[in-house]
Design a protein around this motif. Structure first.
Motif, PDB file in Angstrom:
ATOM      1  N   MET A   1      12.422  41.004 104.082  1.00 32.57           N
ATOM      2  CA  MET A   1      12.684  39.867 103.235  1.00 32.57           C
ATOM      3  C   MET A   1      13.840  39.060 103.838  1.00 32.57           C
ATOM      4  SD  MET A   1      13.447  39.455  99.159  1.00 32.57           S
ATOM      5  CE  MET A   1      12.248  40.654  98.827  1.00 32.57           C
ATOM      6  N   LYS A   2      13.673  37.780 103.872  1.00 27.54           N
ATOM      7  CA  LYS A   2      14.678  36.870 104.395  1.00 27.54           C
ATOM      8  C   LYS A   2      15.496  36.304 103.224  1.00 27.54           C
ATOM      9  CE  LYS A   2      14.951  32.371 106.591  1.00 27.54           C
ATOM     10  NZ  LYS A   2      14.194  31.223 107.089  1.00 27.54           N
ATOM     11  N   ARG A   3      16.832  36.297 103.376  1.00 28.99           N
ATOM     12  CA  ARG A   3      17.710  35.745 102.337  1.00 28.99           C
ATOM     13  C   ARG A   3      18.533  34.616 102.941  1.00 28.99           C
ATOM     14  NH1 ARG A   3      21.700  39.157 100.109  1.00 28.99           N
ATOM     15  NH2 ARG A   3      21.541  38.034  98.172  1.00 28.99           N
ATOM     16  N   GLU A   4      18.772  33.584 102.139  1.00 24.56           N
ATOM     17  CA  GLU A   4      19.557  32.450 102.596  1.00 24.56           C
ATOM     18  C   GLU A   4      20.372  31.903 101.431  1.00 24.56           C
ATOM     19  OE1 GLU A   4      18.190  29.439 105.750  1.00 24.56           O
ATOM     20  OE2 GLU A   4      17.668  28.515 103.838  1.00 24.56           O
ATOM     21  N   LEU A   5      21.639  31.660 101.673  1.00 22.71           N
ATOM     22  CA  LEU A   5      22.516  31.048 100.683  1.00 22.71           C
ATOM     23  C   LEU A   5      22.506  29.548 100.939  1.00 22.71           C
ATOM     24  CD1 LEU A   5      24.694  31.042  98.464  1.00 22.71           C
ATOM     25  CD2 LEU A   5      26.371  31.513 100.263  1.00 22.71           C
ATOM     26  N   GLU A   6      22.098  28.784  99.951  1.00 18.30           N
ATOM     27  CA  GLU A   6      22.051  27.328 100.066  1.00 18.30           C
ATOM     28  C   GLU A   6      23.179  26.723  99.232  1.00 18.30           C
ATOM     29  OE1 GLU A   6      17.249  26.802 100.730  1.00 18.30           O
ATOM     30  OE2 GLU A   6      18.109  26.181  98.824  1.00 18.30           O
ATOM     31  N   LEU A   7      24.026  25.953  99.897  1.00 18.29           N
ATOM     32  CA  LEU A   7      25.144  25.272  99.235  1.00 18.29           C
ATOM     33  C   LEU A   7      24.832  23.783  99.215  1.00 18.29           C
ATOM     34  CD1 LEU A   7      28.058  27.015 101.167  1.00 18.29           C
ATOM     35  CD2 LEU A   7      26.971  27.754  99.036  1.00 18.29           C
ATOM     36  N   TYR A   8      24.849  23.184  98.042  1.00 19.10           N
ATOM     37  CA  TYR A   8      24.549  21.764  97.892  1.00 19.10           C
ATOM     38  C   TYR A   8      25.815  21.007  97.520  1.00 19.10           C
ATOM     39  CZ  TYR A   8      19.612  22.943  98.032  1.00 19.10           C
ATOM     40  OH  TYR A   8      18.386  23.384  98.431  1.00 19.10           O
ATOM     41  N   PHE A   9      26.047  19.909  98.240  1.00 17.33           N
ATOM     42  CA  PHE A   9      27.226  19.079  98.037  1.00 17.33           C
ATOM     43  C   PHE A   9      26.818  17.634  97.759  1.00 17.33           C
ATOM     44  CE2 PHE A   9      28.594  22.556 100.725  1.00 17.33           C
ATOM     45  CZ  PHE A   9      29.844  22.881 100.237  1.00 17.33           C
ATOM     46  N   LEU A  10      27.711  16.902  97.111  1.00 17.60           N
ATOM     47  CA  LEU A  10      27.543  15.468  96.913  1.00 17.60           C
ATOM     48  C   LEU A  10      28.374  14.736  97.947  1.00 17.60           C
ATOM     49  CD1 LEU A  10      27.900  15.393  93.038  1.00 17.60           C
ATOM     50  CD2 LEU A  10      25.797  15.351  94.366  1.00 17.60           C
ATOM     51  N   THR A  11      27.896  13.554  98.377  1.00 18.43           N
ATOM     52  CA  THR A  11      28.624  12.767  99.365  1.00 18.43           C
ATOM     53  C   THR A  11      29.149  11.472  98.755  1.00 18.43           C
ATOM     54  OG1 THR A  11      26.773  11.416 100.160  1.00 18.43           O
ATOM     55  CG2 THR A  11      27.030  13.617 101.143  1.00 18.43           C
TER      56      THR A  11
END
Length: 71
Positions: A1-11
């Motif tokens: 299983m592949k895991r990824e942490l996604e961080l979303y930012f505003l510009t």
């Protein structure tokens, strides 16, 4: 299983950008993620065509399970 942490930012151009971190350590907490996002904002080391990072939007861990199919 592949895991990824996604961080979303505003510009500053009112856009949303994502920074993806592969294979985050197990047991990562929301406090850990928030602290890392604050550090990224404070240091300003990432540049994007969508503008300069100015705030946090959201974060999530995405798990992908891949199953090969014999043909």
């Amino acid at each position: 299983m592949k895991r990824e942490l996604e961080l979303y930012f505003l510009t500053d151009m009112n856009k949303k950008v994502k920074i993806a971190i592969p294979e985050p350590k197990p047991g990562i907490t929301s406090a850990n993620v928030s602290a890392v996002m604050d550090l990224i904002l404070q240091k300003g080391v990432f540049g994007f065509a969508q503008g300069r990072l100015i705030g946090k939007s959201s974060a999530r861990i995405v798990e992908t399970e891949i199953a090969d199919i014999a043909i």
